[in-house]
Design an enzyme around this catalytic site. Structure first.
Site, PDB file in Angstrom:
ATOM      1  CB  SER A  25      41.308 -19.034  85.113  1.00  0.00           C
ATOM      2  OG  SER A  25      42.691 -19.259  85.267  1.00  0.00           O
ATOM      3  CB  SER A  79      40.824 -22.336  85.443  1.00  0.00           C
ATOM      4  OG  SER A  79      41.856 -23.255  85.234  1.00  0.00           O
ATOM      5  CG  ASP A 104      36.897 -16.007  84.338  1.00  0.00           C
ATOM      6  OD1 ASP A 104      37.684 -16.939  84.108  1.00  0.00           O
ATOM      7  OD2 ASP A 104      36.374 -15.319  83.450  1.00  0.00           O
TER       8      ASP A 104
END
Lengths: 291, 291, 291, 291
Positions: free
Chosen positions: C163, C201, C203
């Site tokens: 991420s 996760s 971005d």
């Protein structure tokens, strides 16, 4: 990512990080591989603001409260009214709090259950509608919210229409897509009680199905799962269940919460049961079954 | 609602309604119960603007073209370059059009295929990057777009960075949720060719899986389906396949399109193959395999 | 609601609630009416996971760290590499961390600045691309990430592509709508360094403009504000600035971070500068200016 | 992109492309630079399905109808009931169609107007609620929808709860962001009439402000515009106006539409006025003002 890894917590605004922190602690204690061999929990913590009644600056929720809440969670009847995160809530200028309701579909529609839990902190009194009856308008002159005279004008009303938390749980095998659609129908239930989905804070809805468990690490490329077909009566009655049960849960939060005296001698009156029943009868509801 | 009921059509901007109209006609002719006992098709028609080269006002696409396109659709190699909806496209100030590419995952990841088809109508020449090589910057002085001198200044450049259509097809059993995630990764592939996802028109991506068919009227409450697990190598390599194949499809649309002379003597040069190969070699790509 | 009420914090995953809690404390101390006459801050705290290198279970960030971070925030050069929330990051299987870059538009486009700050924790080594050069592929055999032999297989690679946090700040008078569009273009910058926007996760991008301040309580019904027009070169070069500066910020995070030895003797190598320069030259970049 | 370039059209499902095609033709005739020096109109055409009553396969809307509709558009009272796109609509198993309503804010809130126009094609009869009164439940046995006996079972009910179009117009200076928020509150108004936002087709809301005009090509970098502040009474009463006027517009569509006999001898009864008034009085609404 479509999954929940722990409890759904409801609290007041500024204690969100404290509760989230404790949820992580609680999880670390019980899962030795979390953060070592696998990733960790993403806490789900929701809030509405209780700063009208509560000493919000005092930050009175701590780690022990959270551990106790998780460890004592149990099935059965749900406490309603001014309890838990619902303690300091105000709904339609009456005392709000926690309310719950559910619908069970008939066997020919799978016999699935939709359960709703709300933490109600929104609405202007004249908007309040109970089963279509303008209870709020009829009780507009009933005891108002009381504040100390020196309160500055900008604090004379809970903010901007307020906010609400709606948690939707179902044992219908719903995909992420359908859960999202269920969540959007909670707005209809709120609207039926009079809400205009006010400006500040945000109404928050989370929906989950109890039908599938997911491992952190997959041991296969694909899985096979049963899912509701988005066509016909089943999907529509799942939607309708969300609408009706959300409406009922909001009303239950009002019927179960008593008058509360909060910080700075502020008073928020409970919805008066007898007066409400009288209004219901005036509007043609000859039999009124109290929650 | 998560399903497609007919062909995915690509055309130019103002012929979208004409193509959609013909798709409905085509469907009505072949389905006698549509609109009587069941609902009708929702046409999927996409567009980018060809008004720099084309006599867009002339509206030159008609019902016969659409019927022919659908009836002659076939498997096998896909025509690329200035064909179909791609005829009047401009990409990085070179002649653009239709491009296609695909990736097949290894058997241990299920052996699934991801196929991409693009209609490319975006980009400023200095941005163009081929496998990381700044081809557009090196060819900045190569034949420019040519317009008649009396053209007003505002028409001196294709609008605002333009637009692109990306169609993603896969035989991986992807849910609506995963298809949406695949679609979002097409942006990475476009970015690798130099795109800044320009202002006007809109980049459009549609993704579908060929693995499940749905009836209009369900004869059951639920269905059981295989679905990709969103964890580990499979989901990541599906994403990566979209990125790589989108990049390659854009480049193919450029390599396959020749110089075109359009309305008002406007000229859009094709990407010069030999010059491009020379630039690739200058930047360390000693072996260049042309598409 | 379109505004930020305090600092934008970057930390590791499980310390999000601790940091948020401290931000509230810090704000309460400095604002006596918060929670009394007006509502309180909604902390903005972002995270990426450092559990490969860090003793994440130890929860080593506390209230003092947060107060110090806020109180010592200052203009001028930004510390990059393995600092702050970036300390335990891994990017393209090299040591990642904090990176920053900016673009200033020419005066004829308003002279506005777009600044980017990234916390980089994503990517597989063979994907790494520096200004189009396949640095990761060329350095594939360079020192790998090292783990203790007894580490279970599922921990042999940072999770699922990882991420990243991208913070975008600008002095261009951008509406909520344009800021959202700027944020979406950060993905192009990440893609240019090789990212496929990996699975787990998430971005995270946040964009804000420094041009307008908002009071909690309005003393008017409307306001009048200057706003960027979404047409033509200005909006496109704001987009392009986000793309380029995000790409550069990611690369800077790699160039500024050294090899780190973390928990359980795990080692993440820093990007080797000389080797990288050599690869750049091999691919035709004859002059290489190090950040 | 936040602007509308032409009329907002309402029609039935399969005539969307025909209407859009004619809107483009109409625009081309009146704008000689469209498609030459500047880009062209993106038609806004909305639909709900009339296939229960109408010979939908016949495609009976043509170019002349569209030109006539645009050319004869005028201010003043709006035709309601079974007119225009509303001709074949069914709402709560009664005859639906076009309905309109508006709210004007007091001068201290700027004196702004919010106008609503609906095309109503949704709902099950027992859900219908008029100002909170369960009219649909009380009239459940009133004339049902009638079909020919040979109709297959799946056509025995309009599909899945149906759909609705809501158009919101205001002279309040609302940003794209606020217009989006207004649009979302239409759902509350629909819910107050009984809707569960049924499964198929989709409820569609479009909101626009009449306060700002935009050129295709900007002659400046920025503009300065007045905008509503999203705080306090103004924004909340804009929301509330949408809620109330949407509810009223739906009811007006029912009160103004008469019984219709459609294809295959199908009959959809109009809402019976006197019976409805009687139900309203039974539920305590002693004075009933008909629309």
């Amino acid at each position: 990512m479509g999954f929940i890894e722990g409890p759904v917590m409801l609290t007041n605004t500024w204690n969100v990080p404290r509760v989230a922190d404790a949820v992580i602690d609680w999880s670390i204690e019980r899962n030795k591989s979390m953060g070592v061999d696998t990733w960790g929990i993403s806490p789900v913590v929701t809030e509405t603001s209780d700063q009208f009644l509560n000493d919000a600056r005092g930050r009175h929720v701590n780690r022990e409260h959270v551990f106790h809440a998780i460890d004592s969670a149990a099935g059965g009847a749900v406490a309603e009214g001014a309890v838990g995160g619902g303690t300091g809530m105000i709904c339609y200028d009456f005392k709000g709090g926690i309310g719950t309701a559910s619908r069970k579909l008939p066997d020919k529609l799978g016999g699935y259950t939709v359960g709703i839990l709300t933490q109600t902190n929104f609405g202007w009194r004249p908007q309040l509608t109970s089963d279509g009856v303008p209870v709020g308008r009829e009780l507009a002159q009933y005891k108002p919210l009381r504040r100390k005279s020196e309160t500055p004008p900008e604090a004379q009303r809970p903010l901007d229409g307020g906010s609400v938390i709606v948690v939707i749980a179902t044992d219908a095998p719903c995909s992420h897509r359908i859960l999202n659609r269920l969540a959007m129908r909670a707005q209809n239930g709120l609207a039926r009680t009079g809400s205009h989905t006010g400006n500040t804070s945000g109404d928050f809805v989370i929906a989950f199905s109890t039908t599938r468990r997911k491992k952190h690490y997959a041991d296969a490329l694909t899985y096979t799962a049963e899912q509701v077909i988005e066509q016909g009566d089943l999907i529509n009655y799942l939607f309708w269940s969300v609408v009706e049960a959300t409406e009922e849960a909001v009303l239950n939060s009002l019927f179960k919460a008593d008058t509360m005296i909060g910080r700075d001698e502020r008073v928020v009156p409970g919805l008066p049961i007898q007066e409400t029943v009288d209004v219901m009868k005036k509007y043609g509801h000859t039999e009124v079954h109290l929650p």
